[in-house]
Scaffold this active site. Structure first.
Site, PDB file in Angstrom:
ATOM      1  N   ARG A   7      -6.359  52.692 -21.199  1.00  0.00           N
ATOM      2  CA  ARG A   7      -5.918  53.858 -20.449  1.00  0.00           C
ATOM      3  C   ARG A   7      -7.107  54.492 -19.738  1.00  0.00           C
ATOM      4  O   ARG A   7      -8.238  54.392 -20.202  1.00  0.00           O
ATOM      5  CB  ARG A   7      -5.291  54.858 -21.428  1.00  0.00           C
TER       6      ARG A   7
ATOM      7  N   GLU B 182       8.073  57.001 -15.904  1.00  0.00           N
ATOM      8  CA  GLU B 182       9.153  57.850 -16.382  1.00  0.00           C
ATOM      9  C   GLU B 182       9.203  59.077 -15.472  1.00  0.00           C
ATOM     10  O   GLU B 182       8.185  59.746 -15.293  1.00  0.00           O
ATOM     11  CB  GLU B 182       8.891  58.284 -17.822  1.00  0.00           C
TER      12      GLU B 182
ATOM     13  N   LYS C 102       0.530  64.342 -20.071  1.00  0.00           N
ATOM     14  CA  LYS C 102       1.638  65.048 -19.426  1.00  0.00           C
ATOM     15  C   LYS C 102       1.890  66.397 -20.082  1.00  0.00           C
ATOM     16  O   LYS C 102       2.206  67.380 -19.400  1.00  0.00           O
ATOM     17  CB  LYS C 102       2.909  64.188 -19.482  1.00  0.00           C
TER      18      LYS C 102
END
Length: 793
Positions: A480, A260, A490
């Site tokens: 992850r 993204e 983020k």
């Protein structure tokens, strides 16, 4: 402005946070109001100030109506931790426009609950006992982050710093002192656990693949068939769908890397990138670079351009670059089709009401609108006839489903924001969950690989594709990446950058790819790290030591970074008998001469009557474990002669400012090579233990060295309530007056890597100029005791 600045400083905000806040008039006013509401106009502790800053910046919009009570509770120390504050935010979101009931608010936010250190120790000990078998087997390889999260679940209102300290203490008490074997195990790469070790039913693999396949896809089916998650009937491709897919791909494996564009890529993205590209590469397949650009509020051209640069810097060449926004027209038509099938409806509920309905598993009052009405209203949404936030398109699935993602999720929302890729063509934008699966299908992705937090979305992924009778890719989720002494979320990275705590997205202390690149990490080092980590489904809780990343960097730089000598803290040495046998230039090898690498280049450095050594290499009083220079003691100058300290000179304050030393010319041969001398020690030369690095005064110049360390003091800053309090004040130490040989200043280019002998691995910084050389320390020569011990000394 001066009044606001003084007020912000009085509550303990960092100078950079203050400066950045003052640049935004709205945030400045919000923070001033919040401080007044808390009643701390005369100042407060830093921990309270951070909570007030959070209240001012996060309690906005509809939440602002209740900001005063939160501020008062913070000022009265009823809300003392970030966990309590986060709970207050969640409570107010659920409350919506309803009236706040104090008792419920206090219960939800842990007001009045005091967790003592004794309680923390008791819970910590019970958690350790419950995992004793695994702890004794894995010892210090076991991730205490998992224990901290379990402790937080049992004691949500415990002070995060206390919990971290006590859990670490009990963990170490349980295992006993860390041994050399423990430290060696932590510093070495872990054994790779191949994806094939992940259990998967053969029936699921075959179903996802659609039965027998041919060509390259058939060749790789055995290897890739393990990349399947839990069984789902909806994941099975009907024959006619699979035939169409095979015709488009020719049986080729196709993956995608779908970032993204709302931030800069970090080391976690590097792991995901390597997995997707390598799976395709090893099977002669292809990989898309696809921007999942569905939220124009947070996406910019800056992020888009930087992502592709990062991908190519790491050595990957996407088969093609696409954007989810390229498919907005088709996605809109799919939404219309779902409405016509009675599988989507326009909902005019508020966000608060929708959240409440989903939590209570209650149908929206707009759920049973007719197809005709939904088509008309959706068209009105597209035409911009609704205000932002007043209508959404929701998928009509099952409001009583135990999986919350299946409770009529939003597919489209209204945003009057221009899109960085397609401009202002649209005022309705599809959600990530709606878009992701459809674009995977449209691009004929064979293996959709993502991290474990998306596993819960698997049901929705296949529901949409089944509802539209479209091709279903194989989906597999992997753990992850979490690394100690840093943060990768983020949200937290954005805060570090925009609050001015770090110096931009390429600050070498954060693990963005830009930061790693500027610090001196190479693509080879990052990719080696990703290979050593491997891909598993062990869970998102495991935290890897940053020491493994540094180990991989050393492995690469040891073979690629030329050696040179730089003195961090110069101490003058006058060679009193230099003129007896003057040598002006000395040839120095770029790499150690070994059997495997006999000749790998050399460079020349100056030598003269005055040189500099590092001040740490001189002591007034010698000792057996000190191999540096001391009065009356001999040492070897690397690549050069042995010298002996004869006397010292002091300044008015009594500090040593010069060492008078004599050169021992015996036992050496000096060979001239085109103006540079090679000095070799014969068997008659004294064998000394001390070998010092040095530079000559007349051929050296000043340089700035930036010594980087971990950004956080603790291994697990994410487990702390006040994670910003854990910032390491020594994460950057700047040495302004180091001395380097002039040849280095003249030949080095931005990005070049060097090993400064006996000091560390360094990279030429972006700020470098010939007149002002600047180098960043990438890693130390050896793993620091800090990381070995798993905590700051």
């Amino acid at each position: 402005m001066a009044e606001a600045k003084s007020l912000f400083v009085s509550i303990g905000l960092e100078p950079k946070v203050v400066d950045n806040t003052l640049k935004n008039a709205a945030v400045t006013q919000n923070l001033m109001d919040t401080i007044n509401e808390a009643g701390v106009q005369n100042g407060c502790p830093k921990s309270m100030g951070n909570l007030l800053y959070n209240a001012a910046t996060r309690l906005t919009g509809s939440l602002q109506r209740n900001r005063k009570i939160v501020a008062e509770y913070i000022g009265q120390e009823k809300i003392r931790t970030l966990a309590q504050f986060d709970a207050s935010v969640e409570f107010l979101k659920k409350l919506g426009l309803g009236e706040l009931e104090v008792g419920s608010f206090e219960q939800a936010t842990g007001v009045g609950v005091v967790v003592t250190p004794e309680q923390i120790r008791e819970v910590a000990d019970s958690l350790l006992e419950a995992r004793s078998a695994q702890l004794l087997e894995e010892r210090y390889m076991f991730s205490t982050g998992e224990l901290l999260r379990a402790l937080r679940e049992k004691l949500p209102w415990a002070d995060g710093k206390d919990a971290n300290t006590i859990m670490t203490e009990r963990f170490r008490n349980f295992l006993g002192p860390e041994t050399d074997a423990d430290r060696e195990a932590k510093s070495k790469p872990r054994k790779k656990v191949p994806a094939a070790s992940v259990p998967a039913s053969s029936s699921t693999a075959a179903a996802a693949a659609g039965g027998e396949v041919s060509g390259v896809e058939s060749k790789e089916t055995e290897k890739l068939s393990t990349c399947i998650g839990r069984d789902m009937v909806a994941a099975v491709n009907p024959p006619h769908v699979l035939d169409k897919h095979r015709a488009a791909t020719g049986g080729r494996i196709q993956t995608r890397f779908p970032p993204e564009p709302n931030g800069y890529l970090h080391i976690g993205h590097a792991k995901a990138m390597r997995f997707s590209f390598r799976v395709a590469e090893e099977s002669q397949g292809v990989t898309y670079l696809r921007y999942d650009d569905t939220n124009p509020d947070k996406e910019t051209v800056e992020y888009i351009e930087n992502i592709e640069k990062n991908v190519r810097w790491l050595g990957y060449n996407p088969w093609t670059v696409t954007y989810s926004s390229d498919y907005f027209g088709q996605l809109y038509e799919f939404a219309v089709e779902l409405i016509k099938k009675g599988k989507a409806y326009v909902d005019e509920s508020t966000a608060e009401q929708m959240h409440e309905d989903r939590r209570n598993k209650t149908n929206s009052k707009y759920r049973n609108r007719s197809v005709e009405e939904n088509l008309r209203l959706f068209e009105h949404m597209r035409q911009g006839r609704f205000e932002e936030g007043t209508a959404t398109l929701r998928l009509k699935i099952d409001m009583e489903n135990p999986n919350p993602t299946m409770r009529d999720p939003v597919a489209y929302r209204i945003k009057y924001t221009a899109h960085p890729h397609c401009g202002d063509k649209w005022c309705i934008y599809p959600t990530y969950d709606y878009t992701h699966c459809l674009v995977d299908s449209l691009e004929n992705i064979t293996h959709s690989l993502c991290t474990l937090e998306f596993e819960i979305r698997r049901d929705l992924y296949y529901w949409i594709l089944e509802a539209l009778d479209m091709y279903r890719p194989s989906v597999w989720e992997f753990s992850r990446l979490n690394i100690s002494n840093t943060v990768l979320s983020k949200r937290k990275l954005h805060h570090l950058v925009h609050a001015g705590i770090v110096n931009g997205w390429d600050d070498p202390r954060i693990l963005t790819l830009n930061g790693l690149k500027r610090r001196g990490y190479t693509p080879e080092a990052i990719n080696l790290f990703c290979d050593e980590v491997g891909v598993t489904r062990r869970g998102n809780e495991n935290v890897l030591s940053i020491g493994l990343l540094e180990h991989c960097c050393r492995t690469v730089l040891d073979n690629t970074a030329p050696r040179t000598m730089v003195v961090l803290n110069p101490l003058r040495v006058t060679l009193i008998n230099y003129n007896d046998r003057p040598v002006s230039m000395i040839a120095v090898a770029d790499f150690p001469r070994t059997v495997k690498s006999p000749t790998r280049g050399s460079h020349s450095i100056g030598f003269g009557p005055v040189i500099y050594i590092d001040r740490e290499d001189f002591r007034l009083e010698d000792s057996k474990d000190f191999f540096g220079l001391a009065p009356g003691k001999e040492v070897n100058l690397k690549w050069c002669f042995n010298i002996k300290a004869e006397s010292i000179d002091r300044d008015e304050q009594g500090n040593v400012v010069n060492i008078n030393a004599s050169i021992d010319f015996s036992g050496v041969t000096v060979t001239d090579n085109n103006g540079s001398s090679s000095i070799a020690h014969t068997e008659q030369a004294k064998k000394l233990k001390g070998h010092l690095h040095w530079v000559a005064e007349h051929t050296s110049t000043l340089a700035e060295l930036r010594l980087y360390d971990t950004l956080f003091k603790s291994e697990f800053p994410n487990a702390m309530d006040n994670w910003l309090d854990d910032i390491n004040p020594e994460s950057l130490v700047v040495v302004h007056n180091a001395r380097i040989d002039k040849y280095l200043a003249q030949c080095a280019k931005v990005g070049d890597k060097f090993q400064f002998e006996r000091v560390g691995y360094f990279s030429v910084d972006d700020d470098f100029t010939v007149s002002r050389p600047v180098f960043n320390r990438t890693v130390t020569l050896k793993e620091s005791k800090t990381i070995k011990d798993g905590k700051k000394a």
